[in-house]
Design a protein around this motif. Structure first.
Motif, PDB file in Angstrom:
ATOM      1  N   UNK A   1      14.518  -8.289 -14.519  1.00  0.00           N
ATOM      2  CA  UNK A   1      14.232  -6.918 -14.958  1.00  0.00           C
ATOM      3  C   UNK A   1      13.683  -6.912 -16.376  1.00  0.00           C
TER       4      UNK A   1
ATOM      5  N   UNK B   1       6.722  -6.688 -19.599  1.00  0.00           N
ATOM      6  CA  UNK B   1       5.320  -6.618 -19.178  1.00  0.00           C
ATOM      7  C   UNK B   1       4.882  -5.155 -19.039  1.00  0.00           C
ATOM      8  N   UNK B   2       5.767  -4.327 -18.434  1.00  0.00           N
ATOM      9  CA  UNK B   2       5.433  -2.915 -18.240  1.00  0.00           C
ATOM     10  C   UNK B   2       5.238  -2.227 -19.595  1.00  0.00           C
ATOM     11  N   UNK B   3       6.071  -2.581 -20.587  1.00  0.00           N
ATOM     12  CA  UNK B   3       5.951  -1.966 -21.910  1.00  0.00           C
ATOM     13  C   UNK B   3       4.649  -2.388 -22.578  1.00  0.00           C
ATOM     14  N   UNK B   4       4.328  -3.676 -22.417  1.00  0.00           N
ATOM     15  CA  UNK B   4       3.085  -4.181 -22.988  1.00  0.00           C
ATOM     16  C   UNK B   4       1.889  -3.477 -22.361  1.00  0.00           C
ATOM     17  N   UNK B   5       1.960  -3.311 -21.014  1.00  0.00           N
ATOM     18  CA  UNK B   5       0.851  -2.669 -20.315  1.00  0.00           C
ATOM     19  C   UNK B   5       0.668  -1.236 -20.794  1.00  0.00           C
ATOM     20  N   UNK B   6       1.745  -0.635 -21.306  1.00  0.00           N
ATOM     21  CA  UNK B   6       1.620   0.729 -21.810  1.00  0.00           C
ATOM     22  C   UNK B   6       1.517   0.731 -23.340  1.00  0.00           C
ATOM     23  N   UNK B   7       0.939  -0.336 -23.839  1.00  0.00           N
ATOM     24  CA  UNK B   7       0.511  -0.396 -25.240  1.00  0.00           C
ATOM     25  C   UNK B   7       1.646  -0.408 -26.249  1.00  0.00           C
ATOM     26  N   UNK B   8       2.847  -0.832 -25.864  1.00  0.00           N
ATOM     27  CA  UNK B   8       3.927  -0.893 -26.853  1.00  0.00           C
ATOM     28  C   UNK B   8       3.614  -1.985 -27.860  1.00  0.00           C
ATOM     29  N   UNK B   9       3.730  -1.680 -29.145  1.00  0.00           N
ATOM     30  CA  UNK B   9       3.445  -2.688 -30.171  1.00  0.00           C
ATOM     31  C   UNK B   9       4.461  -2.562 -31.293  1.00  0.00           C
TER      32      UNK B   9
ATOM     33  N   UNK C   1      10.096  -8.065 -16.307  1.00  0.00           N
ATOM     34  CA  UNK C   1       9.239  -7.009 -15.753  1.00  0.00           C
ATOM     35  C   UNK C   1       9.053  -5.882 -16.754  1.00  0.00           C
ATOM     36  N   UNK C   2      10.169  -5.501 -17.384  1.00  0.00           N
ATOM     37  CA  UNK C   2      10.134  -4.368 -18.298  1.00  0.00           C
ATOM     38  C   UNK C   2       9.260  -4.675 -19.509  1.00  0.00           C
TER      39      UNK C   2
END
Lengths: 604, 273
Positions: B215, B221-229, B218-219
């Motif tokens: 989890x 990767x999902x955060x990265x995909x939504x531009x978390x920096x 996955x999380x």
């Protein structure tokens, strides 16, 4: 206009050793804006790696990936690339970051530094587009799988993307939610002009695309419109993918009556039915020679006979449930009546399918059968005549009734497959000799004997599932209950598991399969029990239940496409039998109906 | 399991308590904790009990639900009561073996039990029950924000906390499912000796850890995909503006502090000890 997404001779290696195999191998394609691309491939074909290359989560080792004229290898444009190419992943639970729906939608735009008022506007808009406005203050654990995936899409929409990438986003959903999500995606494509990249192993979804890429071992082995791709079913089957049966039926009708198959398949269900009707009515008008059809009929009958399961029920009642009701009351704010006055029975050697929409009470029912939930007041559950109301019977019943939950591979924990399978028998205090013998036998039934010394964590999804089944079979149960036996597996893994279960019933075990996907289990069951809102609304043979679209609608289930297809043709061929699931069965039903003497007596 | 299922769960209702600024609620929860612990005098405790009941009423949550938050520590409450009850101070009214039961002990025990109960109810009322994890994390972030000058990654810390809280119900559900699944293959978690119990736990904890790692991956990767920096460039959520609601709560806290610190020592002893 420039393409939104372009792959130019892209290769990617997970392992950078000298002789390692590329996961993505020399892939080139380009996606024009507003178009819908489907990428098909079995598990391990490199589909998910492709998805991650599309928004810079991975950067290619060779070649370039371009998103709206930006190179994904360019660090400076990475956030703009991710904003433009939003991504929805497979597991609904693992992509919700915040604790309420509205906050989660705001996550993306907040990261981009969008100002607060604008974020609020975007959240409202994205929630309205995905139909989640009423749920804006809910927590993730209060949403269904389908709602969670819609939330993931809303989270992407709030970033104002131009492309939506779906990486097997529907594979953990029930058929109804899958349909809903698909409709949402098509609406976003047609009304908002979003480009769509859809990675899937559901063929029905690929049919909606403008263009399809077939992926095998990291390479594109064929590409074309869905009509072109589906004109060669055998090719898809070789890649361990399946083909919607009605397409194959329509092609076979062409082959039988016209002697040739068209280069493009008819992919719309209604069009295919119209086509088949036209060909068959014309053949009848032209007095098509019947001998050829009879030969074909005999061939199909022989083929199906070898595949079809002979019910081996002995008549001995092994499960008896009487007036069972159950209410969940651990949350005082909402008590849920899960079961209401259930009465049923099952006999030795039967395969019983329990089908119903999410929340119909299937799982609660299953947990009553091995005493995980004990019957409430008036209800009775008898397993081999042992009353589960009495606590002392629970342990023995646990051994007699093996229960596997959804995604049972999640429960594997030992170092080796053999140790994991042995866990149950050891806990049940079997002698060491018995343990060894049971492990061996269970591994043999599920075809995992060659994996016994491996770690369960390095196996494929299908293999892990079979190990989990073996872990329950090792207790030598008389009844096996399995929740969603094929969920999340690709077509190949699905077939293997279903065949194992079918074999098991032949050795006079009772098998109960629970699913929200009628199509996935109807083919191998003897009877179907249809549940809706905690009640049994029908319990009968699959043929009888599937012939009633009204009954299926009442249970909020989708009608399998083959059944829908044949139902469309029934007005012209009134003798058409229902209860066909595979292409062969459907074709046989059509031929048989054609050969039936009609009112005019055209057939002698 | 069912008593644990309330853990970390927020129950949405539209009440003054739900609408309150989360930093203020955090402060209030901490202050109330201190106040309840300092409350010794029966009159003050009576006053605190009435106040707590009023707060429950204000939260618009069913009384039974709030009371359930005490269940996980019921054991401690009973234990405290018994220890005090048997401590044997004061006049003995009954005795057996080495224990002497005194009226004084029973009263002290009851008061202690009441104090712990009030403590737990107030904390869960202000924090978990009426404050969603994200708001709670926001509150922590604002309260800790001075630490930013010491280069403490306040935003990242708050994000971590919010994610951890967000996954509590998911993991509990999963643990519950695993327990049922392993029970179905013959494991029993309530019988057998220590070794067997530990072994039983392994069959739940190992799969739980493995899935948590998955989890987490996955999380991420999902955060990265939504531009978390991280904190840089991220839009800050503005907290709720302080209104009469927050000011009255703060005023109440001050009054209560004065009550326990200044008034309490001057109250006449109404019990004989």
């Amino acid at each position: 206009m420039d393409p939104i997404l372009e792959f130019d001779r892209v290769s990617f290696f997970y392992d950078t050793g000298a002789d390692s195999q590329p996961t993505v191998n020399d892939v080139s394609f380009s996606l024009p804006r507003g178009q819908h691309l489907a990428i098909l491939g079995a598990n391990g074909s490199g589909k998910s790696t492709m998805a991650r290359l599309m928004n810079g989560l991975l950067v290619p080792d060779r070649g370039t990936v371009t998103v709206a004229d930006m190179d994904t290898a360019d660090e400076n444009s990475i956030y703009e690339i991710r904003r433009q190419c939003g991504m929805v992943f497979q597991n609904p639970d693992n992509q919700i970051i915040e604790s309420t729906v509205a906050l989660d939608v705001a996550f993306g735009p907040s990261n981009l530094g969008v100002e607060l008022g604008e974020i609020e506007r975007r959240v409202d808009e994205a929630l309205a587009m995905t139909g989640l406005s009423a749920l804006r203050d809910r927590g993730p654990h209060e949403l269904s799988g389908g709602q969670k995936q819609k939330l993931a899409i809303a989270g992407v929409l709030a970033m104002k993307p131009s492309c939506l990438i779906l990486d097997e986003a529907t594979s953990m959903l029930d058929p109804v939610s899958r349909d809903e999500l698909m409709q949402l995606i098509i609406r976003l494509r047609d009304e908002e002009g979003l480009s769509i990249v859809q990675i899937t192993h559901y063929m029905e979804e690929a049919l909606e695309a403008d263009y399809v890429l077939l992926l095998s071992e990291g390479s594109i082995i064929r590409s074309g419109t869905p009509a072109e791709i589906f004109s060669r079913p055998y090719e898809l089957r070789e890649l361990k993918l399946d083909v919607p049966p009605y397409i194959e039926i329509s092609q076979n009708i062409d082959r039988i009556f016209n002697g040739e198959i068209e280069a493009t398949a008819i992919i719309d269900l209604n069009d295919a039915a119209d086509h088949v009707r036209q060909v068959m009515l014309q053949a009848r008008a032209e007095n098509f020679p019947l001998e050829m059809l009879r030969d074909e009929q005999l061939r199909l009958e022989a083929l199906i006979e070898t595949e079809r399961r002979q019910p081996s029920t002995s008549g001995e009642t092994v499960i008896e449930v009487n007036k069972l009701s159950f209410t969940y009351d651990d949350n005082p704010l909402q008590k849920v009546t899960a079961l209401h006055n259930l009465t049923m029975a099952s006999t030795r050697g039967e395969i019983l399918g329990v089908v119903g929409a999410t929340g119909s009470g299937k799982s609660t029912f299953a947990q009553h059968l091995n005493g995980l939930i004990r019957p409430e007041e008036k209800g009775k559950v008898l397993i081999f005549s042992q009353d589960l109301a009495e606590k002392k019977n629970v342990r023995e019943v646990r051994r007699l009734v093996g229960l596997l939950f959804q995604y049972p591979e999640d429960q594997l924990f030992e170092e080796t497959v053999a140790l994991d399978i042995a866990f149950g028998p050891k806990e049940m205090k079997f002698s060491p000799a018995e343990v060894a013998e049971n492990v061996e036998r269970a591994a043999e039934i599920t075809g995992v004997s060659h994996l016994l010394s491996r770690s369960p964590f390095e196996l494929s999804g299908g293999e892990q599932r079979r190990v989990a089944i073996a872990g329950v079979l090792a207790l030598n149960p008389e009844i096996l209950i399995m929740d969603e036996p094929s969920a999340g597996l690709d077509p190949d893994g699905r077939e293997t598991v279903l065949n194992d279960l079918s074999e098991l019933a032949k050795s006079s075990k009772t098998v109960i399969l629970i699913s929200h996907d009628l199509e996935s289990i109807a083919r191998i069951v003897d009877r179907l029990m249809l549940m809706s809102k905690g009640e049994i609304i029908a319990i009968d043979t699959p043929e009888k239940i599937l012939s009633s679209e009204g009954l299926l609608a009442e249970a909020s289930l989708t009608v399998p496409s083959t059944v829908k297809f044949l139902n469309l043709l029934r007005s012209d061929f009134p003798h058409l039998q229902s209860g066909a699931f595979t292409a062969e069965e459907g074709l046989l039903a059509l031929l048989t109906a054609y050969l039936q003497p009609s009112e005019e007596g055209t057939i002698v | 399991m069912s008593s644990l299922s309330l853990l970390g769960r927020t129950f949405v209702a539209d009440s003054q308590l739900h609408r309150m600024n989360s930093s203020v609620k955090l402060l209030a929860a901490i202050a109330l904790m201190v106040i309840v612990l300092l409350s010794q005098h029966p009159l003050i405790l009576l006053f605190m009990t009435i106040l707590t009941l009023l707060l429950i009423k204000l939260s618009k949550l069913p009384f039974s639900l709030v009371l359930k938050s005490v269940r996980p520590i019921l054991f401690i409450i009973i234990f405290a009561f018994i220890i005090h009850g048997l401590s044997g101070q004061g006049e003995t009214i009954a005795s057996f073996w080495i224990f002497r039961i005194s009226l004084e002990g029973i009263v002290t025990g009851a008061l202690t039990a009441l104090r712990i109960t009030l403590l737990v109810i107030n904390t869960s009322l202000f924090l978990t029950l009426t404050t969603p994890p994200t708001a709670l994390a926001d509150g922590v972030e604002r309260l800790l924000s001075p630490l930013r000058h010491l280069r403490f990654p306040v935003n990242e810390f708050a994000m971590m906390m919010s994610i951890a809280l967000r996954f509590v119900p998911t993991l509990l559900e999963e643990a519950n499912k695993l327990m049922k699944a392993q029970s179905s293959r013959g494991a029993s978690y309530d019988t057998g000796g220590l070794i067997k119990k530990v072994r039983g736990l392994v069959s739940i904890l190992v799969p739980l850890f493995i899935s948590s790692f998955r989890r987490a991956e996955d999380l991420a990767v999902a955060m990265e995909a939504r531009c978390y920096q991280g904190e840089a460039g991220r839009t800050r959520r503005s907290g709720r503006k302080l209104t009469w609601r927050e000011y009255s709560l703060l005023a109440l806290i001050v009054i209560l502090l004065l009550l326990v610190a200044v008034v309490q020592p001057r109250l006449p002893q109404i019990i004989w000890f």
